[in-house]
Design an enzyme around this catalytic site. Structure first.
Site, PDB file in Angstrom:
ATOM      1  N   VAL A 101       0.358 -15.650 -28.336  1.00 48.70           N
ATOM      2  CA  VAL A 101      -1.054 -15.527 -27.974  1.00 48.70           C
ATOM      3  C   VAL A 101      -1.313 -16.337 -26.717  1.00 48.70           C
ATOM      4  O   VAL A 101      -1.115 -17.559 -26.689  1.00 48.70           O
ATOM      5  CB  VAL A 101      -1.963 -16.032 -29.102  1.00 48.70           C
ATOM      6  CG1 VAL A 101      -3.428 -15.849 -28.714  1.00 48.70           C
ATOM      7  CG2 VAL A 101      -1.662 -15.311 -30.410  1.00 48.70           C
ATOM      8  N   LYS A 102      -1.739 -15.661 -25.660  1.00 47.23           N
ATOM      9  CA  LYS A 102      -2.036 -16.359 -24.409  1.00 47.23           C
ATOM     10  C   LYS A 102      -3.399 -17.027 -24.504  1.00 47.23           C
ATOM     11  O   LYS A 102      -4.412 -16.372 -24.759  1.00 47.23           O
ATOM     12  CB  LYS A 102      -1.994 -15.383 -23.227  1.00 47.23           C
ATOM     13  CG  LYS A 102      -0.601 -14.832 -22.956  1.00 47.23           C
ATOM     14  CD  LYS A 102      -0.572 -13.897 -21.766  1.00 47.23           C
ATOM     15  CE  LYS A 102      -0.555 -14.663 -20.463  1.00 47.23           C
ATOM     16  NZ  LYS A 102      -0.295 -13.759 -19.317  1.00 47.23           N
ATOM     17  N   ILE A 103      -3.401 -18.329 -24.297  1.00 42.37           N
ATOM     18  CA  ILE A 103      -4.616 -19.140 -24.307  1.00 42.37           C
ATOM     19  C   ILE A 103      -4.757 -19.767 -22.922  1.00 42.37           C
ATOM     20  O   ILE A 103      -3.835 -20.456 -22.460  1.00 42.37           O
ATOM     21  CB  ILE A 103      -4.549 -20.268 -25.356  1.00 42.37           C
ATOM     22  CG1 ILE A 103      -4.232 -19.724 -26.752  1.00 42.37           C
ATOM     23  CG2 ILE A 103      -5.842 -21.081 -25.353  1.00 42.37           C
ATOM     24  CD1 ILE A 103      -5.340 -18.950 -27.400  1.00 42.37           C
TER      25      ILE A 103
END
Length: 250
Positions: A101-103
């Site tokens: 998950v890109k944060i």
């Protein structure tokens, strides 16, 4: 003379330790790159998705997942408040065990996302912290990561270079900052040229993301520079001829 050979003769890309991830949001291109053994993973982001005309985020993600044959792939949250980011992150993480998950390292107000990163990482969710530009940001992210949870730390080396700074020592320093987080991988993001693959490898980066237009340039690696020079001369001549250009010389 040897001095005339101003470029080094690089090794084959396949001999590099850095893993090449294809960066894009076109499903046909993802399908094609999924057949290439050089490509070890995939990344995308909302900007690339918008440029590709993607309208349904989750449908695109599910279609992409079906194409990548279990290889790592990252999808990004797009909320700006951390509460909604968390909900989106959990939803994205549920799409597959190969999903990171890109944060973003901060929201649009410049508020650090480290609390959310710490929460997700502690729960075993693989995060890909993106839009990082400084060693201080890497240090803060490293402190937030759980030592046993896989993570990707994406430093935008290409954008650092765009400011006139040499990104290589920055990336070397960032790699050292991640030394106590063995499950975290350093990613060289936004490369601008083929040379960046070799720089990323030499700097100790684990991953480099490469767009399709740059991947197509890999055929030039090790190319004879005299032949390359002649091709360039012919290109200029052919284009001038095709355009019908003329200069009065009498």
């Amino acid at each position: 003379m040897a001095e005339d050979k101003i470029a080094l003769s690089p090794a084959s890309v396949s001999a590099l330790s850095v893993a090449v991830y294809a960066d894009g949001a076109d499903l046909a291109t993802i399908a094609a790159r999924a057949k290439d053994p050089l490509i070890k993973g995939f990344t995308t982001n909302p900007t690339l998705m918008r440029k590709s005309g993607i309208q349904n985020y989750e449908r695109f993600a599910k279609d992409a997942l079906a194409l990548v044959d279990g290889r790592p792939i990252s999808f990004e949250v797009f909320a700006d408040d951390f509460s909604t980011m968390e909900k989106q992150a959990r939803r994205i993480a549920s799409w597959g065990s190969n999903v990171s998950v890109k944060i973003p390292v901060t929201n649009t107000k410049g508020e650090s996302a480290t609390s959310l990163i710490r929460l997700l990482s502690a729960e075993g969710i693989s995060v890909n912290v993106t839009a990082i530009m400084t060693a201080a940001q890497v240090q803060a992210v490293s402190a937030a990561l759980h030592a046993d949870t896989p993570a990707i730390v994406s430093v935008f080396a290409g954008r650092i270079a765009d400011t006139g700074c040499d990104p290589v020592p920055v990336m070397q320093h960032c790699k050292n900052l991640l030394g106590d987080k063995p499950a975290a991988k350093l990613l060289w993001a936004s490369p601008r040229e083929v040379l960046n693959l070799f720089q990323a490898d030499a700097a100790g980066c684990d991953i480099i993301t490469v767009t399709d237009d740059l991947l197509m340039k890999l055929v030039n690696i090790g190319k004879d520079l005299d032949a390359f020079s002649l091709e360039t001369v012919k290109m200029f001549f052919d284009d001038a001829t095709s355009a019908g250009y003329s200069i009065v010389t009498d």
